[in-house]
Motif scaffolding. Structure first.
Motif, mmCIF file in Angstrom:
data_model
loop_
_atom_site.group_PDB
_atom_site.id
_atom_site.type_symbol
_atom_site.label_atom_id
_atom_site.label_comp_id
_atom_site.label_asym_id
_atom_site.label_seq_id
_atom_site.Cartn_x
_atom_site.Cartn_y
_atom_site.Cartn_z
ATOM 1 N N LEU A 173 0.756 -1.410 -0.030
ATOM 2 C CA LEU A 173 0.120 -0.106 -0.111
ATOM 3 C C LEU A 173 0.810 1.269 -0.018
ATOM 4 C CD1 LEU A 173 -2.794 -1.012 2.629
ATOM 5 C CD2 LEU A 173 -3.036 -1.133 -0.040
ATOM 6 N N ALA A 174 1.879 1.223 0.709
ATOM 7 C CA ALA A 174 3.075 2.438 0.658
ATOM 8 C C ALA A 174 3.300 2.793 -0.756
ATOM 9 C CB ALA A 174 3.852 2.184 1.507
ATOM 10 N N LYS A 175 3.579 1.754 -1.578
ATOM 11 C CA LYS A 175 4.033 1.713 -2.869
ATOM 12 C C LYS A 175 3.018 1.965 -3.876
ATOM 13 C CE LYS A 175 6.749 -0.930 -6.297
ATOM 14 N NZ LYS A 175 7.573 -1.919 -6.531
ATOM 15 N N HIS A 176 1.904 1.357 -3.764
ATOM 16 C CA HIS A 176 0.683 1.821 -4.773
ATOM 17 C C HIS A 176 -0.386 2.611 -4.303
ATOM 18 C CE1 HIS A 176 2.763 -1.422 -7.440
ATOM 19 N NE2 HIS A 176 3.067 -2.135 -6.054
ATOM 20 N N GLY A 177 -0.505 2.832 -2.992
ATOM 21 C CA GLY A 177 -1.498 3.758 -2.617
ATOM 22 C C GLY A 177 -2.784 2.801 -2.077
ATOM 23 N N ILE A 178 -3.666 3.708 -1.370
ATOM 24 C CA ILE A 178 -4.794 2.946 -0.677
ATOM 25 C C ILE A 178 -6.088 3.078 -1.647
ATOM 26 C CG2 ILE A 178 -6.311 2.895 1.316
ATOM 27 C CD1 ILE A 178 -4.094 4.399 2.881
ATOM 28 N N ALA A 179 -6.777 2.208 -1.873
ATOM 29 C CA ALA A 179 -7.884 2.190 -2.545
ATOM 30 C C ALA A 179 -9.009 2.958 -1.762
ATOM 31 C CB ALA A 179 -8.479 0.730 -2.932
ATOM 32 N N HIS A 188 -4.983 -1.990 -9.047
ATOM 33 C CA HIS A 188 -4.241 -2.986 -8.146
ATOM 34 C C HIS A 188 -4.078 -4.320 -8.841
ATOM 35 C CE1 HIS A 188 -3.819 -0.082 -4.876
ATOM 36 N NE2 HIS A 188 -4.884 0.654 -5.387
ATOM 37 N N ARG A 189 -3.246 -4.987 -8.076
ATOM 38 C CA ARG A 189 -2.693 -6.358 -8.447
ATOM 39 C C ARG A 189 -3.743 -7.278 -7.356
ATOM 40 N NH1 ARG A 189 3.687 -6.996 -8.627
ATOM 41 N NH2 ARG A 189 3.308 -5.779 -6.828
ATOM 42 N N TYR A 190 -4.444 -8.383 -7.825
ATOM 43 C CA TYR A 190 -5.313 -8.809 -7.177
ATOM 44 C C TYR A 190 -4.710 -10.348 -7.000
ATOM 45 C CZ TYR A 190 -9.522 -11.738 -6.398
ATOM 46 O OH TYR A 190 -10.511 -12.713 -5.829
ATOM 47 N N LEU A 191 -4.813 -10.793 -5.710
ATOM 48 C CA LEU A 191 -4.329 -12.219 -5.375
ATOM 49 C C LEU A 191 -5.652 -12.902 -5.143
ATOM 50 C CD1 LEU A 191 -1.573 -11.216 -2.955
ATOM 51 C CD2 LEU A 191 -1.362 -11.394 -5.570
ATOM 52 N N LEU A 209 -18.518 -3.105 -8.842
ATOM 53 C CA LEU A 209 -17.495 -3.140 -9.878
ATOM 54 C C LEU A 209 -17.884 -3.424 -11.190
ATOM 55 C CD1 LEU A 209 -14.522 -4.792 -7.869
ATOM 56 C CD2 LEU A 209 -14.622 -2.292 -8.682
ATOM 57 N N ASP A 210 -17.519 -2.912 -12.306
ATOM 58 C CA ASP A 210 -18.007 -3.277 -13.579
ATOM 59 C C ASP A 210 -17.201 -4.564 -14.142
ATOM 60 O OD1 ASP A 210 -19.449 -1.042 -13.964
ATOM 61 O OD2 ASP A 210 -17.682 0.080 -14.801
ATOM 62 N N ALA A 211 -15.999 -4.917 -13.405
ATOM 63 C CA ALA A 211 -15.262 -6.037 -13.781
ATOM 64 C C ALA A 211 -14.419 -6.263 -12.445
ATOM 65 C CB ALA A 211 -14.508 -6.047 -14.964
ATOM 66 N N LEU A 212 -13.991 -7.505 -12.229
ATOM 67 C CA LEU A 212 -12.993 -7.777 -11.285
ATOM 68 C C LEU A 212 -11.712 -7.398 -11.665
ATOM 69 C CD1 LEU A 212 -14.189 -11.371 -9.856
ATOM 70 C CD2 LEU A 212 -14.900 -9.079 -8.936
ATOM 71 N N PRO A 213 -10.811 -6.968 -10.664
ATOM 72 C CA PRO A 213 -9.524 -6.713 -11.087
ATOM 73 C C PRO A 213 -8.800 -7.698 -11.563
ATOM 74 C CG PRO A 213 -10.083 -5.944 -8.665
ATOM 75 C CD PRO A 213 -11.075 -6.709 -9.265
ATOM 76 N N ALA A 214 -7.795 -7.604 -12.536
ATOM 77 C CA ALA A 214 -6.877 -8.546 -13.108
ATOM 78 C C ALA A 214 -6.253 -9.243 -12.033
ATOM 79 C CB ALA A 214 -6.155 -8.123 -14.190
ATOM 80 N N GLU A 215 -6.129 -10.587 -11.908
ATOM 81 C CA GLU A 215 -5.416 -11.337 -10.998
ATOM 82 C C GLU A 215 -4.039 -11.649 -11.452
ATOM 83 O OE1 GLU A 215 -6.645 -16.023 -11.702
ATOM 84 O OE2 GLU A 215 -8.161 -14.796 -10.987
ATOM 85 N N CYS A 216 -3.037 -11.729 -10.501
ATOM 86 C CA CYS A 216 -1.721 -11.732 -10.558
ATOM 87 C C CYS A 216 -1.215 -13.120 -9.953
ATOM 88 C CB CYS A 216 -0.721 -10.738 -10.406
ATOM 89 S SG CYS A 216 -0.749 -10.328 -8.577
ATOM 90 N N PHE A 217 -2.041 -13.789 -9.249
ATOM 91 C CA PHE A 217 -1.592 -14.708 -8.409
ATOM 92 C C PHE A 217 -3.029 -15.673 -7.921
ATOM 93 C CE2 PHE A 217 -0.679 -16.984 -4.123
ATOM 94 C CZ PHE A 217 0.126 -17.715 -4.514
ATOM 95 N N GLN A 218 -3.162 -16.842 -7.908
ATOM 96 C CA GLN A 218 -4.167 -17.714 -7.301
ATOM 97 C C GLN A 218 -3.597 -18.951 -6.503
ATOM 98 O OE1 GLN A 218 -6.812 -18.465 -10.773
ATOM 99 N NE2 GLN A 218 -5.758 -20.585 -10.872
ATOM 100 N N GLY A 232 4.011 -8.641 -0.433
ATOM 101 C CA GLY A 232 3.746 -7.430 -1.322
ATOM 102 C C GLY A 232 3.225 -7.722 -2.634
ATOM 103 N N MET A 233 2.625 -8.881 -2.891
ATOM 104 C CA MET A 233 2.099 -9.120 -4.220
ATOM 105 C C MET A 233 1.011 -8.410 -4.703
ATOM 106 S SD MET A 233 3.172 -13.291 -4.692
ATOM 107 C CE MET A 233 2.633 -13.420 -6.338
ATOM 108 N N GLY A 234 0.247 -8.087 -3.702
ATOM 109 C CA GLY A 234 -0.936 -7.456 -4.379
ATOM 110 C C GLY A 234 -2.221 -7.540 -3.310
ATOM 111 N N PHE A 235 -3.503 -7.175 -3.402
ATOM 112 C CA PHE A 235 -4.192 -7.262 -2.207
ATOM 113 C C PHE A 235 -5.119 -8.556 -2.323
ATOM 114 C CE2 PHE A 235 -6.896 -5.564 -5.659
ATOM 115 C CZ PHE A 235 -8.155 -6.165 -5.490
ATOM 116 N N CYS A 236 -5.732 -8.770 -1.316
ATOM 117 C CA CYS A 236 -6.483 -10.133 -1.435
ATOM 118 C C CYS A 236 -7.813 -9.998 -0.662
ATOM 119 C CB CYS A 236 -5.690 -11.253 -0.935
ATOM 120 S SG CYS A 236 -5.090 -11.099 0.685
ATOM 121 N N LEU A 237 -8.707 -11.112 -0.787
ATOM 122 C CA LEU A 237 -9.808 -11.086 -0.094
ATOM 123 C C LEU A 237 -9.717 -12.234 0.835
ATOM 124 C CD1 LEU A 237 -12.702 -9.687 0.114
ATOM 125 C CD2 LEU A 237 -13.516 -11.518 -1.689
#
Length: 318
Positions: A173-179, A188-191, A209-218, A232-237
């Motif tokens: 979040l320090a690098k990419h900012g807070i949603a 953002h990047r989504y895990l 959301l119109d569409a889910l964020p693009a995922e970079c890891f699952q 620090g790979m991204g945000f997650c639910l």
């Protein structure tokens, strides 16, 4: 012919020394006792007793059959007593199933406490990302998640609610900012947690959301997802029972805290039985008493502003 009944009659005849005495002890007529012994010998194709006008004597075959009959009936009586006691005293093997995250976070510690209280019960815990067929898979109880109570032949006891929250590492979040709003997530990047319970769109109420964020890891296990987010790979639910510990320890921060997603109920489910054994009954009662406070404690952590992402926290991170 009822062979077990005939065995019991045969033993009484030998122990009491006559058909008449055995008949009196069993509340039968002498003729009934005589017929049962004759039918038993016919069934075995062997003579068990030598009869004279004054006494009865066992044949060699009869002596062996008497000993084996006593052993068999003793085992049956013990099995009956054990089965009756199963409804009174928790004992034996308790087969429990739940999802991996809940099992690691809460059920394993609870099982340790249950085992202290009921040391005669051996708990066999299965962790899997699917809800089993209890009858087919042989589980006694499954702790399952569902939006609504499923229509089935199972008994279901509600244990409490669970929901998911958005989290990310302070360094990310320090690098990419807070949603600030759901639409910001698309930058953002989504895990992603690949779990059959968590499919489809996210419900943000009025802010869809119109569409889910693009995922970079699952990955299919929430604890591995925490590790990826912490790196620090991204945000997650994350489910609330998984998110609470890394939030409390400062490894993750909650983002968009005004939103709770994917609300579900947790149920203890078990086959409907006329006579519920003591180990299953006590385990379900234990869960009903002990799991809800843990779920409320998780919720308190998620709602604590100390664990939310704020500009001040990110400045300190930088």
């Amino acid at each position: 012919m009822d062979t077990l009944h005939a065995m019991r009659v045969f033993i009484q005849v030998v122990e009491r020394g006559s058909f008449t005495a055995a008949a009196q002890a069993l509340d039968l007529s002498t003729a009934q006792v005589s017929r049962l012994i004759a039918d038993l010998e016919q069934h075995l194709q062997a003579r068990l007793l030598q009869r004279t006008t004054r006494r009865l004597a066992l044949t060699e075959t009869g002596e062996r059959y008497l000993e084996r009959s006593r052993q068999i009936l003793c085992q049956i009586d013990e099995a009956d007593a054990e089965a009756r006691g199963a409804h009174l005293t928790p004992s034996g093997r308790l087969r429990v199933h739940t999802m991996t995250g809940l099992g690691l976070q809460h059920l394993t510690p609870l099982i340790a406490r249950y085992a202290e209280r009921y040391p005669q019960v051996v708990v066999e815990l299965t962790l899997a990302q699917r809800t089993p067929d209890l009858l087919e898979d042989g589980h006694d109880v499954t702790v399952a998640f569902a939006r609504d109570l499923p229509d089935s032949q199972l008994v279901a006891q509600r244990l409490g609610p669970v929901y998911s929250v958005l989290c990310a590492a302070p360094s990310y979040l320090a690098k990419h900012g807070i949603a600030q709003r759901p639409s910001d997530l698309q930058q953002h990047r989504y895990l992603r947690l690949t779990d059959p319970l968590y499919r489809g769109q996210w419900d943000f109420g009025d802010e869809q959301l119109d569409a889910l964020p693009a995922e970079c890891f699952q990955v299919n296990v929430a604890e591995a997802l925490v590790k990826a987010a912490q790196a620090g790979m991204g945000f997650c639910l994350l489910p609330s029972f998984v998110a609470s510990q890394p939030l409390r320890e400062g490894r993750l921060l909650r983002i968009l805290p005004q939103h709770r997603l994917r609300a579900l109920n947790i149920y203890a489910m078990y086959p409907s039985r006329r006579f519920l054994d003591a180990k299953t009954r006590t385990w379900v009662d234990f869960l009903k008493a002990e799991l809800p406070p843990l779920l409320r404690a998780d919720e308190a952590v998620l709602d604590d502003t100390r664990y939310w992402a704020t500009p001040d926290k990110l400045l300190r991170e930088k």
